[in-house]
Design a protein around this motif. Structure first.
Motif, PDB file in Angstrom:
ATOM      1  N   ARG A  25       0.827  -1.213   0.000  1.00  0.00           N
ATOM      2  CA  ARG A  25       0.000   0.000   0.000  1.00  0.00           C
ATOM      3  C   ARG A  25       0.855   1.254   0.000  1.00  0.00           C
ATOM      4  NH1 ARG A  25      -4.470  -2.371   4.352  1.00  0.00           N
ATOM      5  NH2 ARG A  25      -5.447  -3.822   2.869  1.00  0.00           N
ATOM      6  N   THR A  26       1.973   1.190   0.692  1.00  0.00           N
ATOM      7  CA  THR A  26       2.989   2.242   0.629  1.00  0.00           C
ATOM      8  C   THR A  26       4.340   1.544   0.523  1.00  0.00           C
ATOM      9  OG1 THR A  26       3.144   2.338   3.048  1.00  0.00           O
ATOM     10  CG2 THR A  26       1.635   3.901   1.981  1.00  0.00           C
ATOM     11  N   ALA A  27       5.274   2.184  -0.124  1.00  0.00           N
ATOM     12  CA  ALA A  27       6.586   1.566  -0.311  1.00  0.00           C
ATOM     13  C   ALA A  27       7.240   1.307   1.038  1.00  0.00           C
ATOM     14  CB  ALA A  27       7.475   2.465  -1.157  1.00  0.00           C
ATOM     15  N   PRO A  28       7.601   0.050   1.334  1.00  0.00           N
ATOM     16  CA  PRO A  28       8.211  -0.255   2.639  1.00  0.00           C
ATOM     17  C   PRO A  28       9.607   0.338   2.755  1.00  0.00           C
ATOM     18  CG  PRO A  28       8.333  -2.158   1.194  1.00  0.00           C
ATOM     19  CD  PRO A  28       7.504  -1.136   0.473  1.00  0.00           C
ATOM     20  N   ARG A  29       9.962   0.733   3.946  1.00  0.00           N
ATOM     21  CA  ARG A  29      11.307   1.224   4.221  1.00  0.00           C
ATOM     22  C   ARG A  29      12.122   0.207   5.007  1.00  0.00           C
ATOM     23  NH1 ARG A  29      11.883   6.532   2.964  1.00  0.00           N
ATOM     24  NH2 ARG A  29      13.787   6.645   4.205  1.00  0.00           N
ATOM     25  N   ARG A  30      11.422  -0.721   5.676  1.00  0.00           N
ATOM     26  CA  ARG A  30      12.085  -1.773   6.452  1.00  0.00           C
ATOM     27  C   ARG A  30      11.565  -3.126   5.971  1.00  0.00           C
ATOM     28  NH1 ARG A  30      10.078   0.571  12.027  1.00  0.00           N
ATOM     29  NH2 ARG A  30       8.307   0.830  10.604  1.00  0.00           N
ATOM     30  N   ASP A  78      25.345  -0.630   2.168  1.00  0.00           N
ATOM     31  CA  ASP A  78      24.890   0.223   3.265  1.00  0.00           C
ATOM     32  C   ASP A  78      23.397   0.087   3.527  1.00  0.00           C
ATOM     33  OD1 ASP A  78      24.373   1.377   0.759  1.00  0.00           O
ATOM     34  OD2 ASP A  78      24.258   3.387   1.608  1.00  0.00           O
ATOM     35  N   ARG A  79      22.692  -0.637   2.654  1.00  0.00           N
ATOM     36  CA  ARG A  79      21.240  -0.825   2.821  1.00  0.00           C
ATOM     37  C   ARG A  79      20.902  -2.254   3.248  1.00  0.00           C
ATOM     38  NH1 ARG A  79      18.897   0.398  -2.700  1.00  0.00           N
ATOM     39  NH2 ARG A  79      16.913   0.011  -1.628  1.00  0.00           N
ATOM     40  N   VAL A  80      21.930  -3.039   3.570  1.00  0.00           N
ATOM     41  CA  VAL A  80      21.719  -4.439   3.948  1.00  0.00           C
ATOM     42  C   VAL A  80      22.273  -4.668   5.348  1.00  0.00           C
ATOM     43  CG1 VAL A  80      22.172  -6.849   3.392  1.00  0.00           C
ATOM     44  CG2 VAL A  80      21.869  -5.194   1.546  1.00  0.00           C
ATOM     45  N   ARG A  81      21.449  -5.239   6.210  1.00  0.00           N
ATOM     46  CA  ARG A  81      21.881  -5.668   7.536  1.00  0.00           C
ATOM     47  C   ARG A  81      21.877  -7.190   7.541  1.00  0.00           C
ATOM     48  NH1 ARG A  81      18.088  -6.147  12.685  1.00  0.00           N
ATOM     49  NH2 ARG A  81      19.595  -6.893  14.222  1.00  0.00           N
ATOM     50  N   GLY A  96      13.723  -5.787  14.195  1.00  0.00           N
ATOM     51  CA  GLY A  96      12.999  -4.554  13.942  1.00  0.00           C
ATOM     52  C   GLY A  96      11.507  -4.818  13.758  1.00  0.00           C
ATOM     53  N   THR A  97      10.841  -3.833  13.154  1.00  0.00           N
ATOM     54  CA  THR A  97       9.403  -3.935  12.886  1.00  0.00           C
ATOM     55  C   THR A  97       9.187  -3.651  11.408  1.00  0.00           C
ATOM     56  OG1 THR A  97       8.986  -3.096  15.119  1.00  0.00           O
ATOM     57  CG2 THR A  97       7.098  -3.177  13.625  1.00  0.00           C
ATOM     58  N   HIS A 121       3.998 -13.055  11.975  1.00  0.00           N
ATOM     59  CA  HIS A 121       2.829 -12.220  12.247  1.00  0.00           C
ATOM     60  C   HIS A 121       3.131 -11.237  13.381  1.00  0.00           C
ATOM     61  CE1 HIS A 121      -1.137 -11.199  13.956  1.00  0.00           C
ATOM     62  NE2 HIS A 121      -1.590 -11.338  12.714  1.00  0.00           N
ATOM     63  N   ASP A 122       3.770 -11.716  14.424  1.00  0.00           N
ATOM     64  CA  ASP A 122       4.089 -10.842  15.557  1.00  0.00           C
ATOM     65  C   ASP A 122       5.190  -9.842  15.218  1.00  0.00           C
ATOM     66  OD1 ASP A 122       2.201 -12.254  16.982  1.00  0.00           O
ATOM     67  OD2 ASP A 122       3.657 -13.517  18.029  1.00  0.00           O
ATOM     68  N   LEU A 123       6.050 -10.210  14.285  1.00  0.00           N
ATOM     69  CA  LEU A 123       7.166  -9.353  13.892  1.00  0.00           C
ATOM     70  C   LEU A 123       6.717  -8.164  13.050  1.00  0.00           C
ATOM     71  CD1 LEU A 123      10.347  -9.047  13.565  1.00  0.00           C
ATOM     72  CD2 LEU A 123      10.095 -10.474  11.511  1.00  0.00           C
ATOM     73  N   LEU A 124       5.782  -8.407  12.146  1.00  0.00           N
ATOM     74  CA  LEU A 124       5.369  -7.399  11.178  1.00  0.00           C
ATOM     75  C   LEU A 124       4.759  -6.172  11.838  1.00  0.00           C
ATOM     76  CD1 LEU A 124       3.682  -9.351   8.236  1.00  0.00           C
ATOM     77  CD2 LEU A 124       5.373  -7.525   7.968  1.00  0.00           C
ATOM     78  N   ALA A 125       4.949  -5.031  11.171  1.00  0.00           N
ATOM     79  CA  ALA A 125       4.243  -3.829  11.573  1.00  0.00           C
ATOM     80  C   ALA A 125       2.752  -4.011  11.287  1.00  0.00           C
ATOM     81  CB  ALA A 125       4.784  -2.629  10.792  1.00  0.00           C
TER      82      ALA A 125
END
Length: 264
Positions: A25-30, A78-81, A96-97, A121-125
């Protein structure tokens, strides 16, 4: 490990079509990539969402090292953890979330997929999306009447492999839509991507076929007839005139099914 890189190379267009289809729905950042392997999904997601960062999770040190190399080469390190973790563990490290979680060809390896889905499911925002990509099985490469000394060999190998997977990888081919619903997700869409690429003489397709059949041989050899095993060995012998690398009629045929599930 090379087979994962070849898979990423040969099927890059299809992976890109899946990431483009995702009903975000919106471009994810995480983003979290669960069971990232050598990074095919991670890099495709970074291309699809240029403002995003991806946490790539896998249990294999070698896979994660290769992913680091590929991310550096693509100038996206720099965009990969990178997180090394056993996804069968009852607790996961801090991830993270994320607004998007991606799991490609990894869930069927889980000891308890239901628990894994609940953890995601619990992890997701809230309102986050979970993309599950699963394979129909090993790709097929040879014409049905090949090889000449054992027509239909590849189909017989697949039949043996299916029996092997039924015993040793029981979650392959699971009803992921129902499992996602049971874990609390709303399945918004499902798509099957049919791959039928070729015929091709590209070096990558030949090496992909060679690597795939070598891997298959380890599981099917004990159940093959002597004639079929000999024919398979000739295909895998790169010095043989019957080597699969010498064939000009190879295609890549497989299917991938994608479920897009929302945390509601």
């Amino acid at each position: 490990m090379e087979i994962l890189d070849l898979d990423a190379d040969v099927l890059a267009e299809h992976t890109a079509s899946i990431t483009a289809w995702l009903p975000v729905r919106t471009a994810p950042r995480r983003i979290v990539d669960l069971g990232c392997g050598t990074g095919a999904g991670t890099l495709a997601l970074l291309r699809r969402f240029p403002a995003a960062e991806v946490t790539a999770v896998d249990s294999s040190t070698a896979h994660l090292h290769r992913l680091r190399e590929k991310a550096a080469a693509a100038e996206v390190a720099d965009r990969v953890r990178i997180v090394q973790a056993d996804l069968d563990a009852s607790t996961w490290p801090e991830l993270g979330t994320p607004e998007l979680v991606w799991a490609s060809a990894s869930l069927h390896h889980m000891a308890d997929p239901g628990r894994t889905l609940r953890q995601v499911h619990d992890l997701l925002a809230p309102d986050g999306l979970f993309a599950v990509v699963e394979l129909a099985g090993f790709p097929r490469f040879l014409p049905k009447n090949a090889p000449e000394n054992a027509p239909g060999l590849e189909e017989r190998c697949h039949a043996v492999l299916d029996r092997h997977h039924a015993e040793h990888v029981p979650h392959r081919g699971a009803d992921w839509g129902s499992l996602l619903t049971a874990a609390g997700f709303t399945v918004e869409d499902e798509r099957t991507v049919v791959v039928d690429a070729g015929p091709s003489r590209t070096d990558a397709v030949g090496r992909y076929a060679l690597g795939s059949l070598r891997r298959m041989r380890g599981s099917v050899a004990p159940a093959l007839t002597a004639e079929d095993l000999t024919a398979l060995n000739h295909l895998l012998d790169t010095d043989s005139p019957h080597s699969i690398l010498r064939r000009g009629d190879l295609t890549v045929r497989t299917e991938r099914t994608v479920w897009a599930a929302r945390r509601t």
